[in-house]
Design an enzyme around this catalytic site. Structure first.
Site, PDB file in Angstrom:
ATOM      1  N   HIS A   1     -13.450  -1.197  -6.744  1.00 53.39           N
ATOM      2  CA  HIS A   1     -14.853  -0.299  -6.556  1.00 53.39           C
ATOM      3  C   HIS A   1     -14.659   1.389  -6.217  1.00 53.39           C
ATOM      4  O   HIS A   1     -14.925   2.314  -6.741  1.00 53.39           O
ATOM      5  CB  HIS A   1     -15.601  -0.623  -5.310  1.00 53.39           C
TER       6      HIS A   1
ATOM      7  N   ASP B   1       0.796  -1.040   0.105  1.00 49.95           N
ATOM      8  CA  ASP B   1      -0.465   0.032  -0.032  1.00 49.95           C
ATOM      9  C   ASP B   1       0.916   1.340   0.180  1.00 49.95           C
ATOM     10  O   ASP B   1       2.206   1.393   0.024  1.00 49.95           O
ATOM     11  CB  ASP B   1      -0.944  -0.167   0.908  1.00 49.95           C
TER      12      ASP B   1
END
Length: 336
Positions: free
Chosen positions: A242, A194
């Site tokens: 998403h 990340d």
């Protein structure tokens, strides 16, 4: 025909705000240590008067969060498991973050008309995840950790992780997925990938979970870097796709394909919209939330993910259904 269903929709926020205030007051945490307390005792413990205590406790009982026996109250099983601070399954982070984000929904019409997010400014920030507001950042990641941990616990019991050895969690956030999956499957080792400032948050949580020896933390930006870290036989994308438009989503799926050796598996864990785009309700409403929270994200249909995966080169795909807070299923794709 009755208008009662419309009334329930029109007053849906009553339920949420009742829950949010009860969490803010630590009602369920107080009851966990001292069950079977009277309204008078709880009013004193919460620092509120009798009238609001009566109304709040009645509403929480009607919502199934409390149980009443005579004149005393105790936590219902749902609240005892998920709303007691310090518990392994504490879900209050999601409640607190949504309470903070709640005012943005008052302007949902503006997001519909402008196609712009409401919780951050795309003119001054590159993404939602680059906020410089420490309070927002803490609330956001605490909420996402609660949501992801709840989802990972269900996935760990649903999908067979036995054949896999090394997991890569792309966009792994504060480490909820790698923590929960490695806890429940001791043979697994993992890499969390990340942004650098997010990895710093994950490092503390992973160390506190006693998993520093089994989980490697690798900072990076999957949108900018050409390749993902290699050497894994399983990749997880949980509530990641998403957040982005179709072009970014397809590009990330291709990177996942290229990072896996033949036989490797990609798991796409989401609230999946059905192929006809008629529901289910939680997936459809999460799509509206993407309008409020992101610049280009949406909740995609399960058929869209399957098409992306085949276009990226994955051979076999299947959808495994389950019921979790942050996902209703996982699309499983295997590299040929």
């Amino acid at each position: 025909m009755s208008a009662a269903p419309l009334m329930r929709m029109a007053t849906g926020f009553w339920q949420f705000k009742t829950l949010a205030v009860a969490v803010e007051l630590a009602l369920f945490t107080r009851l966990s240590g001292h069950p079977d307390r009277t309204r008078t005792e709880l009013a004193a413990a919460l620092g509120i008067e009798d009238r609001p205590a009566d109304l709040l406790l009645t509403a929480c009982t009607a919502l199934g969060l409390l149980e009443k026996n005579g004149d005393t109250y105790r936590n219902a099983p749902l609240a005892e498991q998920f709303l007691v601070e310090g518990g392994e399954c504490y879900f209050g982070g999601v409640v607190r973050f949504n309470d903070r984000a709640y005012p943005a929904w008052h302007d949902l019409g503006a997001a519909v008309r402008s196609n712009r997010p409401l919780t951050w400014d795309p003119d001054t920030q590159s993404t939602l995840f680059s906020s410089g507001d420490p309070a927002f950042t803490e609330a956001f990641w605490n909420g996402m950790h609660s949501l992801s941990a709840a989802t990972a616990r269900v996935l760990a019991q649903t999908y067979d992780f036995g054949p896999h050895q090394r997991l890569l969690d792309v966009g792994g956030g504060s480490g909820a997925f790698v923590i929960e999956l490695c806890r429940r499957h001791p043979h697994l080792t993992a890499t969390l990938y990340d942004l650098p400032h997010v990895c710093a948050l994950a490092q503390d949580r992973i160390a506190s979970a006693g998993l520093a020896e089994r989980v490697r933390i690798t900072p990076g930006d999957f949108r900018r870097e050409a390749e993902l870290p290699g050497g894994h036989d399983l990749i997880v994308l949980s509530m990641i796709l998403h957040d982005w438009d179709e072009r970014d989503g397809r590009a990330l799926v291709r990177k996942c394909h290229d990072a896996l050796a033949p036989g490797g598996v990609l798991l796409v864990c989401e609230l999946l919209v059905d192929a006809g785009r008629t529901g289910p309700l939680d997936a459809a409403l999460m799509g509206v939330n993407m309008l409020v929270e992101t610049a280009a994200g949406r909740n995609y249909g399960e058929d869209e993910y399957v098409e992306w995966l085949h276009a990226a080169g994955f051979a076999d795909t299947e959808i495994v259904r389950f019921d979790a807070a942050g996902a209703n299923g996982v699309v499983v794709a295997r590299r040929a």
